[in-house]
Design a protein around this motif. Structure first.
Motif, short mmCIF file in Angstrom:
data_model
loop_
_atom_site.label_atom_id
_atom_site.label_comp_id
_atom_site.label_asym_id
_atom_site.label_seq_id
_atom_site.Cartn_x
_atom_site.Cartn_y
_atom_site.Cartn_z
N HIS A 143 0.85 -1.19 0.00
CA HIS A 143 0.00 0.00 0.00
C HIS A 143 0.88 1.23 0.00
O HIS A 143 2.04 1.21 0.41
CB HIS A 143 -0.97 0.00 1.18
N ARG A 144 0.30 2.31 -0.50
CA ARG A 144 1.05 3.56 -0.56
C ARG A 144 0.44 4.55 0.43
O ARG A 144 -0.76 4.78 0.45
CB ARG A 144 1.03 4.16 -1.96
N GLY A 145 1.31 5.10 1.22
CA GLY A 145 0.92 6.13 2.17
C GLY A 145 1.82 7.33 2.01
O GLY A 145 2.50 7.49 0.98
N ALA A 146 1.89 8.17 3.00
CA ALA A 146 2.67 9.40 2.94
C ALA A 146 4.16 9.13 2.74
O ALA A 146 4.86 9.90 2.09
CB ALA A 146 2.47 10.22 4.21
N ALA A 147 4.66 8.00 3.25
CA ALA A 147 6.09 7.68 3.16
C ALA A 147 6.44 6.88 1.91
O ALA A 147 7.59 6.50 1.73
CB ALA A 147 6.52 6.93 4.40
N GLY A 148 5.47 6.58 1.07
CA GLY A 148 5.74 5.79 -0.14
C GLY A 148 5.10 4.41 -0.05
O GLY A 148 4.17 4.19 0.71
N TRP A 149 5.64 3.47 -0.83
CA TRP A 149 5.11 2.12 -0.90
C TRP A 149 5.65 1.27 0.24
O TRP A 149 6.84 1.29 0.53
CB TRP A 149 5.48 1.47 -2.23
N LEU A 150 4.77 0.51 0.87
CA LEU A 150 5.15 -0.42 1.92
C LEU A 150 4.72 -1.82 1.50
O LEU A 150 3.54 -2.05 1.24
CB LEU A 150 4.50 -0.05 3.25
N ILE A 151 5.68 -2.75 1.40
CA ILE A 151 5.41 -4.12 0.98
C ILE A 151 5.46 -5.03 2.19
O ILE A 151 6.41 -5.00 2.97
CB ILE A 151 6.45 -4.59 -0.06
N GLU A 152 4.43 -5.87 2.34
CA GLU A 152 4.37 -6.82 3.43
C GLU A 152 4.12 -8.22 2.87
O GLU A 152 3.34 -8.38 1.94
CB GLU A 152 3.23 -6.47 4.39
N VAL A 153 4.78 -9.21 3.44
CA VAL A 153 4.54 -10.60 3.08
C VAL A 153 3.42 -11.11 3.98
O VAL A 153 3.55 -11.09 5.20
CB VAL A 153 5.80 -11.47 3.22
N VAL A 154 2.34 -11.55 3.37
CA VAL A 154 1.19 -12.05 4.12
C VAL A 154 1.35 -13.54 4.40
O VAL A 154 1.09 -14.01 5.50
CB VAL A 154 -0.12 -11.80 3.34
N ASP A 155 1.80 -14.29 3.39
CA ASP A 155 1.96 -15.74 3.53
C ASP A 155 3.09 -16.18 2.61
O ASP A 155 3.01 -15.97 1.40
CB ASP A 155 0.66 -16.45 3.17
N SER A 156 4.13 -16.76 3.16
CA SER A 156 5.26 -17.20 2.35
C SER A 156 5.39 -18.71 2.29
O SER A 156 6.41 -19.24 1.88
CB SER A 156 6.56 -16.60 2.90
N THR A 157 4.35 -19.41 2.68
CA THR A 157 4.42 -20.87 2.75
C THR A 157 4.22 -21.55 1.41
O THR A 157 4.31 -22.77 1.32
CB THR A 157 3.37 -21.43 3.73
N ARG A 158 3.91 -20.78 0.37
CA ARG A 158 3.62 -21.33 -0.96
C ARG A 158 2.42 -22.27 -0.92
O ARG A 158 2.30 -23.18 -1.72
CB ARG A 158 4.83 -22.05 -1.55
N ARG A 159 1.54 -22.07 0.02
CA ARG A 159 0.32 -22.86 0.11
C ARG A 159 -0.65 -22.32 -0.92
O ARG A 159 -1.17 -21.22 -0.80
CB ARG A 159 -0.27 -22.77 1.52
N LEU A 160 -0.89 -23.09 -1.97
CA LEU A 160 -1.67 -22.61 -3.10
C LEU A 160 -3.02 -23.28 -3.19
O LEU A 160 -3.21 -24.40 -2.72
CB LEU A 160 -0.90 -22.86 -4.39
N LEU A 161 -3.94 -22.62 -3.85
CA LEU A 161 -5.23 -23.22 -4.16
C LEU A 161 -5.04 -24.22 -5.29
O LEU A 161 -3.99 -24.33 -5.89
CB LEU A 161 -6.23 -22.14 -4.57
N THR A 162 -6.08 -24.95 -5.63
CA THR A 162 -5.97 -25.99 -6.65
C THR A 162 -5.57 -25.44 -8.02
O THR A 162 -4.94 -26.13 -8.79
CB THR A 162 -7.30 -26.75 -6.78
N ASP A 163 -5.90 -24.19 -8.33
CA ASP A 163 -5.51 -23.65 -9.63
C ASP A 163 -4.11 -23.03 -9.57
O ASP A 163 -3.65 -22.45 -10.53
CB ASP A 163 -6.53 -22.62 -10.13
#
Length: 168
Positions: A143-163
Motif C-alpha cells: 500500500h502507498r501512504g505518505a512515506a511511499g510504498w510499503l510491501i508486506e509478506v502475508v503468507d510465504s508458505t507457498r500454500r496454493l489453491l488448486t488452480d
C-alpha cells in the motif's frame, strides 16, 4: 464482450476485437452508469499487453496501459481509473493511474512476477494491492501512504489453491 441486462433480456456487445482479448478482465462502473474494463490482450505483435476500455455516450474507447498481465481496476473518487498489474518480462508489479492528460506508471515491487493482483482504494484514494509473487513465492500486500510504498509478506508458505494461486 460486454454483457448487460436490458429491460427484459441479457444483451452483449463486442468491445475488443484484436488477437486474444479479454483474459483476466476487471470491471468497474462509474457514477454515470458507464462501464470501465481492464483486460489482457495477446497477439503475435504484442504477447502481453494490459488495455483499458471504457464506455461513453457514443461508444467504447480503448487505451494501452503497458506491457503486462492480470490487471485489476478501481475508479478513484473523481472517476479516474487506477490499475495494478504484473510485468513479468521486467519482473515487477506495476501501478498505473490516469489523469486528465495521460497515464502515469509506477513500479511498486521490482522483484515481483506473479498473478492475481487485486486493487482497492481507500477513502483518500491511496492504493492497496494484494498479489501472488511467484518469484519469491508468497502472497504479498502493498500500500502507498505518505512515506511511499510499503510491501508486506502475508503468507510465504507457498500454500496454493488448486488452480495454483491464492484467490483475490
Amino acid at each position: 464482450k460486454h454483457a448487460f441486462r436490458g429491460t427484459t433480456l441479457w444483451q452483449t456487445e463486442t468491445v475488443a476485437r484484436e488477437g486474444r482479448a479479454g483474459d483476466n478482465s476487471s470491471l468497474a462502473v462509474d457514477d454515470g452508469g458507464y462501464f470501465h474494463i481492464v483486460y489482457d490482450s495477446t497477439s503475435s505483435d504484442n504477447p502481453h499487453v494490459v488495455k483499458y476500455v471504457y464506455q461513453h455516450a457514443t461508444g467504447w474507447q480503448t487505451e494501452v496501459i503497458g506491457s503486462g498481465e492480470t490487471g485489476s481496476l478501481a475508479l478513484d473518487t473523481q472517476g479516474f481509473p487506477r490499475v495494478s498489474y504484473v510485468d513479468c518480462s521486467a519482473g515487477r508489479l506495476e501501478y498505473a493511474f490516469q489523469t486528465l492528460t495521460s497515464w502515469h506508471r509506477e513500479s511498486v515491487d521490482d522483484a515481483a512476477c506473479g498473478r492475481s493482483t487485486s486493487l482497492a482504494l481507500d477513502a483518500s484514494d491511496n492504493p492497496h494491492i494484494g498479489y501472488f509473487d511467484s518469484q519469491e513465492g508468497g502472497l504479498k500486500y502493498v500500500h502507498r501512504g505518505a512515506a511511499g510504498w510499503l510491501i508486506e509478506v502475508v503468507d510465504s508458505t507457498r500454500r496454493l489453491l488448486t488452480d495454483g494461486e491464492w484467490s483475490n
